[in-house]
Design a protein around this motif. Structure first.
Motif, PDB file in Angstrom:
ATOM      1  N   ASP A 100      94.649  44.615  74.230  1.00  0.00           N
ATOM      2  CA  ASP A 100      93.708  43.605  74.704  1.00  0.00           C
ATOM      3  C   ASP A 100      93.565  43.759  76.223  1.00  0.00           C
ATOM      4  O   ASP A 100      94.532  43.577  76.957  1.00  0.00           O
ATOM      5  N   VAL A 101      92.350  44.126  76.685  1.00  0.00           N
ATOM      6  CA  VAL A 101      92.186  44.434  78.113  1.00  0.00           C
ATOM      7  C   VAL A 101      92.464  43.241  79.026  1.00  0.00           C
ATOM      8  O   VAL A 101      92.846  43.419  80.173  1.00  0.00           O
ATOM      9  N   GLU A 102      92.296  42.034  78.496  1.00  0.00           N
ATOM     10  CA  GLU A 102      92.473  40.884  79.385  1.00  0.00           C
ATOM     11  C   GLU A 102      93.900  40.341  79.411  1.00  0.00           C
ATOM     12  O   GLU A 102      94.214  39.464  80.202  1.00  0.00           O
ATOM     13  N   SER A 103      94.763  40.862  78.537  1.00  0.00           N
ATOM     14  CA  SER A 103      96.130  40.332  78.497  1.00  0.00           C
ATOM     15  C   SER A 103      96.870  40.627  79.791  1.00  0.00           C
ATOM     16  O   SER A 103      96.781  41.736  80.317  1.00  0.00           O
ATOM     17  N   PRO A 104      97.598  39.662  80.309  1.00  0.00           N
ATOM     18  CA  PRO A 104      98.389  39.920  81.515  1.00  0.00           C
ATOM     19  C   PRO A 104      99.400  41.051  81.274  1.00  0.00           C
ATOM     20  O   PRO A 104      99.847  41.249  80.140  1.00  0.00           O
ATOM     21  N   PRO A 105      99.751  41.805  82.311  1.00  0.00           N
ATOM     22  CA  PRO A 105     100.701  42.909  82.131  1.00  0.00           C
ATOM     23  C   PRO A 105     102.086  42.406  81.718  1.00  0.00           C
ATOM     24  O   PRO A 105     102.440  41.255  82.004  1.00  0.00           O
ATOM     25  N   VAL A 106     102.831  43.270  81.063  1.00  0.00           N
ATOM     26  CA  VAL A 106     104.195  42.925  80.670  1.00  0.00           C
ATOM     27  C   VAL A 106     105.051  42.874  81.941  1.00  0.00           C
ATOM     28  O   VAL A 106     104.909  43.726  82.823  1.00  0.00           O
ATOM     29  N   ARG A 365      92.296  37.255  83.757  1.00  0.00           N
ATOM     30  CA  ARG A 365      91.517  37.515  82.527  1.00  0.00           C
ATOM     31  C   ARG A 365      90.029  37.677  82.843  1.00  0.00           C
ATOM     32  O   ARG A 365      89.357  38.546  82.298  1.00  0.00           O
ATOM     33  N   MET A 366      89.511  36.813  83.738  1.00  0.00           N
ATOM     34  CA  MET A 366      88.088  36.894  84.103  1.00  0.00           C
ATOM     35  C   MET A 366      87.785  38.249  84.756  1.00  0.00           C
ATOM     36  O   MET A 366      86.812  38.915  84.411  1.00  0.00           O
ATOM     37  N   LEU A 367      88.638  38.653  85.703  1.00  0.00           N
ATOM     38  CA  LEU A 367      88.414  39.922  86.404  1.00  0.00           C
ATOM     39  C   LEU A 367      88.548  41.102  85.444  1.00  0.00           C
ATOM     40  O   LEU A 367      87.816  42.089  85.537  1.00  0.00           O
ATOM     41  N   SER A 368      89.466  41.007  84.492  1.00  0.00           N
ATOM     42  CA  SER A 368      89.661  42.094  83.513  1.00  0.00           C
ATOM     43  C   SER A 368      88.443  42.264  82.624  1.00  0.00           C
ATOM     44  O   SER A 368      88.186  43.340  82.103  1.00  0.00           O
ATOM     45  N   LYS A 369      87.688  41.178  82.445  1.00  0.00           N
ATOM     46  CA  LYS A 369      86.487  41.253  81.604  1.00  0.00           C
ATOM     47  C   LYS A 369      85.246  41.577  82.432  1.00  0.00           C
ATOM     48  O   LYS A 369      84.134  41.448  81.954  1.00  0.00           O
TER      49      LYS A 369
END
Ligand SMILES: [Fe+2]
Length: 380
Positions: A100-106, A365-369
């Protein structure tokens, strides 16, 4: 029905849907699917909120037929005559088959050897730099920014880029400087051992900001420790003690001239994925219940070792604040403190405030999208 390596089949007895790919296979409940339909008459296209009560669905709902068409489209015919339209990639994101591209990194644990990078405040006007900064914040739990504006109370605007400033009984901002009648050790020139802030508050503040307006003393270095790293070390050395620190709920209490605050929580906490992501360590404010001798023996020995690790040079970084430095840290994961300084030497004036986590994760998430936002929406 096939699309590339994806295929769907209906289990006629139960009305479930079997989704398979080259490597995976999963059986999906009819109601689970029904709630994910993207039809514009059942899902608001702007708010992405459902327009119905899912409690009204038939509990014996079945999938009758399903087909995958081009561009990741999945159509499903249900036993209540509803024809649902779905995005297969969205379903694969949710079940973990696609990243999922918007998921925060681990999160990644770190020790004192971490390379401390400082970010110029001006760079964060660029959305791609901001996304990179937030990525690192979510991964390591902190960020140090330089050359920020230093007018008094400018922190309200700086922190407001990342979230909504939390008002507490200290006000929206608190001034960390020597005070004549200190209501907290922070308001003296004493050293502060590693701790998390305000474990007695409900909810505990998520992110803390410290902003330097003036500093001309030689000591008073800021310290940071990754709580996840020291918990991992404790688990290696003392696994049973670590479990006790995870299972015992502790009372944290603050009593001052204008507020009496209490909250309970364990010293070590895991998230819904069973990953350690939170620590509560504040050695002046914690009160463990009167438990049995064996449990408390383990509790005290484990807490003692965790305290040692939290102040150990292998885990702790130290760095100076100068005028315009802004530290942003995850108060659930990181411990912070400072070295001693001599108040007679000059002035050390920081301002601090708290925000919640969700401003940062929403921005990320907004920036990732692909959004070009550079701050959370302004407060009305
Ligand atoms: Fe603190």
């Amino acid at each position: 029905m096939l699309r590339g390596h994806d295929a769907v089949f209906v289990k006629p007895q139960t009305g479930e849907l079997i989704l398979t790919s080259q490597e995976n296979s999963i059986v999906l409940h009819p109601l689970w699917l029904r709630e994910r339909a993207l039809n514009s008459d059942t899902l608001d296209p702007i708010t992405k909120q459902r327009k119905y009560e899912h409690s009204l669905f038939q509990s014996d709902l079945k999938v009758l037929e399903a087909k995958i068409s081009e561009k990741s489209k999945l159509d499903i015919y249900f036993s209540d005559s509803f024809e649902g339209h779905f995005n297969l990639d969205q379903i694969k994101n949710e079940i973990g088959w696609l990243k999922d591209v918007e998921s925060p990194p681990v999160l990644e644990s770190w020790t004192a050897s971490i390379n401390l990078k400082r970010i110029n405040w001006e760079c964060l006007k660029d959305p791609s730099n901001l996304k990179h900064m937030l990525h690192n914040f979510l991964k390591y739990g902190f960020c140090v920014m330089e050359n920020t504006p230093t007018e008094k109370d400018s922190l309200l605007k700086l922190a407001g880029k990342f979230g909504y400033v939390r008002h507490t009984h200290w006000g929206k901002l608190f001034n960390v400087e020597i005070k004549r009648m200190p209501t907290d050790t922070a308001y003296t020139d004493d050293a502060l051992s590693s701790h998390t802030d305000n474990p007695y508050r409900e909810p505990v503040p998520g992110i803390q900001f410290l902003h330097c307006l003036e500093n001309n003393v030689s000591g008073g270095l800021s310290t940071l420790v990754d709580g996840v790293a020291i918990i991992k070390q404790l688990e290696l050395e003392m696994p049973e003690h670590s479990k006790i620190l995870e299972n015992v709920n502790v009372r944290f209490r603050y009593e001052g001239p204008s507020a009496i605050l209490e909250n309970w929580g364990s010293i070590i906490e895991r998230n819904h994925n069973n990953i350690i992501n939170r620590i509560r360590l504040s050695n002046r404010l914690d009160y463990v219940p009167a438990l049995d001798k064996k449990t408390l023996d383990y509790f005290y020995a484990g807490r003692k070792r965790l305290n040692e690790l939290s102040n150990h040079p292998n885990y702790q970084i130290q760095f100076p604040f100068k005028k315009g430095t802004l530290l942003m840290m995850d108060n659930y994961r990181l411990l912070h403190g400072r070295t001693k300084y001599n108040g007679a030497e000059g002035v050390r004036h920081l301002q601090g405030c708290y925000t919640d986590h969700d401003g940062v994760t929403s921005l990320y998430r907004m920036l990732s999208k692909g959004s070009k936002v550079t701050s959370v929406p302004t407060e009305l």
